[in-house]
Design an enzyme around this catalytic site. Structure first.
Site, PDB file in Angstrom:
ATOM      1  N   HIS A 226      27.006  -4.081  31.221  1.00  0.00           N
ATOM      2  CA  HIS A 226      27.891  -4.096  32.395  1.00  0.00           C
ATOM      3  C   HIS A 226      27.082  -4.252  33.672  1.00  0.00           C
ATOM      4  O   HIS A 226      27.610  -4.073  34.772  1.00  0.00           O
ATOM      5  CB  HIS A 226      28.703  -2.796  32.465  1.00  0.00           C
ATOM      6  CG  HIS A 226      29.404  -2.470  31.196  1.00  0.00           C
ATOM      7  ND1 HIS A 226      28.901  -1.557  30.294  1.00  0.00           N
ATOM      8  CD2 HIS A 226      30.534  -2.968  30.654  1.00  0.00           C
ATOM      9  CE1 HIS A 226      29.718  -1.489  29.248  1.00  0.00           C
ATOM     10  NE2 HIS A 226      30.710  -2.338  29.439  1.00  0.00           N
ATOM     11  N   GLY A 411       9.831  -9.254  -9.545  1.00  0.00           N
ATOM     12  CA  GLY A 411       9.620  -9.938 -10.809  1.00  0.00           C
ATOM     13  C   GLY A 411       9.107 -11.358 -10.732  1.00  0.00           C
ATOM     14  O   GLY A 411       9.118 -12.063 -11.740  1.00  0.00           O
ATOM     15  N   CYS A 413       5.938 -12.298  -9.106  1.00  0.00           N
ATOM     16  CA  CYS A 413       4.542 -12.400  -8.677  1.00  0.00           C
ATOM     17  C   CYS A 413       3.802 -13.470  -9.482  1.00  0.00           C
ATOM     18  O   CYS A 413       3.098 -14.310  -8.923  1.00  0.00           O
ATOM     19  CB  CYS A 413       3.841 -11.051  -8.830  1.00  0.00           C
ATOM     20  SG  CYS A 413       2.073 -11.094  -8.418  1.00  0.00           S
ATOM     21  N   THR A 507      -2.125  -2.480  -3.128  1.00  0.00           N
ATOM     22  CA  THR A 507      -1.957  -3.913  -2.871  1.00  0.00           C
ATOM     23  C   THR A 507      -3.177  -4.659  -3.409  1.00  0.00           C
ATOM     24  O   THR A 507      -4.108  -4.048  -3.944  1.00  0.00           O
ATOM     25  CB  THR A 507      -1.831  -4.211  -1.366  1.00  0.00           C
ATOM     26  OG1 THR A 507      -3.102  -3.968  -0.738  1.00  0.00           O
ATOM     27  CG2 THR A 507      -0.758  -3.352  -0.709  1.00  0.00           C
ATOM     28  N   PRO A 571       0.637  -5.645  -9.540  1.00  0.00           N
ATOM     29  CA  PRO A 571       0.422  -7.018 -10.005  1.00  0.00           C
ATOM     30  C   PRO A 571      -0.404  -7.859  -9.031  1.00  0.00           C
ATOM     31  O   PRO A 571      -1.205  -8.697  -9.450  1.00  0.00           O
ATOM     32  CB  PRO A 571       1.842  -7.573 -10.162  1.00  0.00           C
ATOM     33  CG  PRO A 571       2.716  -6.668  -9.374  1.00  0.00           C
ATOM     34  CD  PRO A 571       2.071  -5.326  -9.401  1.00  0.00           C
TER      35      PRO A 571
END
Length: 595
Positions: A226, A411, A413, A507, A571
């Site tokens: 506003h 699923g 990788c 990782t 993975p």
């Protein structure tokens, strides 16, 4: 003499009713209640209270924010919108009229922006409707992230993020959910979103003089829809700087406005406040996406850019970020006939860019200038052997990587890495200048960027880019083992900087960091380079295998329970250890064969 700002209007007092008349002429699926000027309600033409068997979703507020709220009336979104005068909350009687017009046996949900007038008027209307026998629930949306956490009762202001709540609630209602469940989804969505606005000018109300509150070289951070003052008035900055500031403010862990952390999936909305060209909004969106991905570690699943909740003619924009799970994405993607909800914004998108077509003669020249040498040097043969072995191992690990990733991620990788590995092997036949280590690493990065996609593709491209920059800075004709060691360190530092992960986060870095440390240690101690490479590969394998004991702090694995994580290694780490070890063995074999 000061005169009113120029506008394409008639009587300033009639702008809202004339807007509604034009709206329903434009969109035949909408109609309005015949109660002008007191009652200004836009509703779906296919809904009547007597026959409607789903939850009605109603919102509204002061006008001047078009297309909000009337532009979101339609199947799959709002059932009715209550329009107040410009920047004025609609009166109780108007809200009640809207409730009575569209609310059937399943009740109605009122979605209200957090402003005192709206809360009071919608609240009183809700209580009156309940006394008449209607089932009514209310969700208050206050997602403003510009100002410090309030100490009083006013709370955070409702801004453009409210439109995302409209969509979630409307889709839930269209799916046939009960009033309680629709309200719960809307409330959850409202708690997942944060918004902040910036402006180069304030807005001008119909019939009034344009304000000169902001000077020609100033901009305002965090002002309301506003035109109310925001957090600060500062010098005009490049949009890069502005976007960074806004994202930092919304995602600040100190204020904790929204529960968004690294690895989360998010929706981005870049909303024009009325007077900003679409070109500038798109520039802001284009800068926001990579910043969210690389600096904040977020997966940006949807991007909405355009005019969603304006402030008349204000030159500015707001950014909204919503934490998203699959349920929210499904609600946002669900079909709607609301005229101003953007189409074509689901998650199915092709690559953002494709190569520029070139004449055949230019293609031939390009291939000649960046191609495989006719004769390989000793270093070139080693590099070729290492790349061949690393890519081949990744291809052989495809099913195992997918199996592990199926338990702790999405699923794919193995499939993602497989695409990169096959592209590398194919491109190496013709394009890699193997006698030039730096340029070969750069070409590997190009192959990965083209073929892999996803977060893994970004990370490996970062690895290659950082290694390339380090190797390119070497002025010597030959790349030594210590140069490779420094390049590996630079690659790890780059991924850690932009991805946010480090040792122990479960990782790929849990394989590469110990490998880098052992390699540096052995080379510094005077160890034979081949032996140092093999020992560092063993460290990579140990590091990857140790991830089975780690709690995930990055990526999609961070959503998975500790019990499941304890059943498989990461993975990504196993893939990194696999190609690194294969490269080490290949270099050893090539060295022994040539000596």
């Amino acid at each position: 003499m000061v005169s009113a700002a120029k506008k394409f209007i008639n009587n300033p007092s009639d702008v809202v009713t004339e807007f509604i008349e034009g709206l329903v002429e434009t969109y035949p699926g909408l109609q309005y209640l015949d109660g002008f000027p007191e009652v200004k309600v836009v509703l779906r033409a296919d809904v009547s209270a007597a026959k409607y068997d789903k939850v009605a979703v109603i919102s509204g507020g002061g006008s001047g924010h078009e297309p909000a709220h009337a532009g979101y009336v339609g199947e799959g979104m709002l059932t009715a919108a209550i329009c107040g005068d410009v920047f004025a909350s609609p009166p109780v009687d108007s809200i009640l009229a809207g409730i009575r017009a569209v609310t059937g046996t399943q009740g109605c949900l009122l979605i209200v922006k957090n402003y005192t007038g709206d809360r009071l008027n919608f609240g009183l209307a809700a209580e009156q409707a309940k006394s008449e026998g209607y089932k009514v629930e209310t969700v208050i949306v206050g997602e403003d992230c510009a100002l410090p956490p309030p100490r009083g009762i006013a709370g955070r202001r409702g801004l453009a993020g409210t439109v995302l709540v409209h969509k979630v609630a409307g889709a839930a209602a269209a799916a046939g959910l009960s009033l309680e469940k629709v309200a719960a989804e809307a409330k959850c969505a409202s708690e997942m979103v944060g918004t902040m606005g910036v402006a180069l000018s304030v807005c001008t109300l119909p019939g009034q003089v344009t304000s000169d509150r902001l000077g020609p070289e100033k901009m305002e951070l965090g002002l309301g829809i506003h035109g109310e003052p925001g957090a600060a008035v500062v010098d005009v900055q490049p949009v890069d700087v502005v976007v960074s500031h806004v994202l930092q403010q919304i995602l600040s862990p100190e204020t904790n406005y929204v529960p968004i952390t690294r690895g989360n999936r998010v929706v981005l909305m870049v909303n024009g406040l009325g007077g900003t060209p679409l070109m500038e909004l798109m520039i802001a969106a284009g800068k926001a996406v990579p910043k969210l991905q690389l600096e904040f570690g977020l997966a940006v699943d949807r991007v909405y850019t355009g005019f969603f909740m304006t402030s008349l003619d204000m030159a500015g924009f707001s950014i909204s970020i919503m934490k998203a799970d699959q349920c929210i994405l499904d609600r946002l993607d669900a079909p709607t006939k609301a005229p101003n909800w953007p189409v074509g914004t689901d998650g199915n998108r092709p690559p953002a860019k494709i190569p520029v077509p070139v004449p055949p003669s230019r293609s031939v020249k390009s291939a000649e200038s960046q191609s495989r040498p006719q004769e390989l040097s000793k270093q070139g043969r080693m590099l070729e052997a290492a790349i061949q072995a690393a890519a081949t191992v990744i291809i052989s690990l495809k099913d195992s990587l997918n199996e592990w990733d199926g338990k702790v991620g999405d699923g794919d990788c193995g499939s993602t890495m497989y695409r990169g590995a096959t592209a590398i092997l194919e491109d190496m036949k013709n394009y890699y200048p193997l006698n030039d280590a730096a340029e070969t690493v750069n070409e590997i990065g190009s192959s990965i960027r083209r073929a892999m996609g996803g977060t893994s593709g970004i990370i490996y491209h970062l690895l290659c880019k950082a290694a390339y920059a380090d190797l390119k800075a070497n002025t010597q004709s030959e790349v030594t083992p210590k140069h490779w060691c420094e390049a590996l360190k630079s690659s790890i530092a780059s991924v850690s900087k932009y991805g946010g992960a480090t040792a122990g986060y479960r990782t790929m870095l849990d394989a590469l960091i110990p490998a880098s440390q052992v390699l540096e240690e052995k080379l510094s101690a005077g160890e034979d380079p081949i032996s140092a490479f093999i020992l560092s590969a063993e460290a990579a394998t140990r590091g990857a295998e140790s991830t089975i004991q780690m709690h995930a702090q990055a990526g999609r694995s961070s959503y998975v329970s500790a019990e499941i994580l304890a059943t498989v290694p990461d993975p990504g780490a196993m893939a990194a250890a696999g190609w690194y070890s294969a490269a080490a063995r290949a270099v050893k074999e090539e060295y022994q064969g040539s000596s």
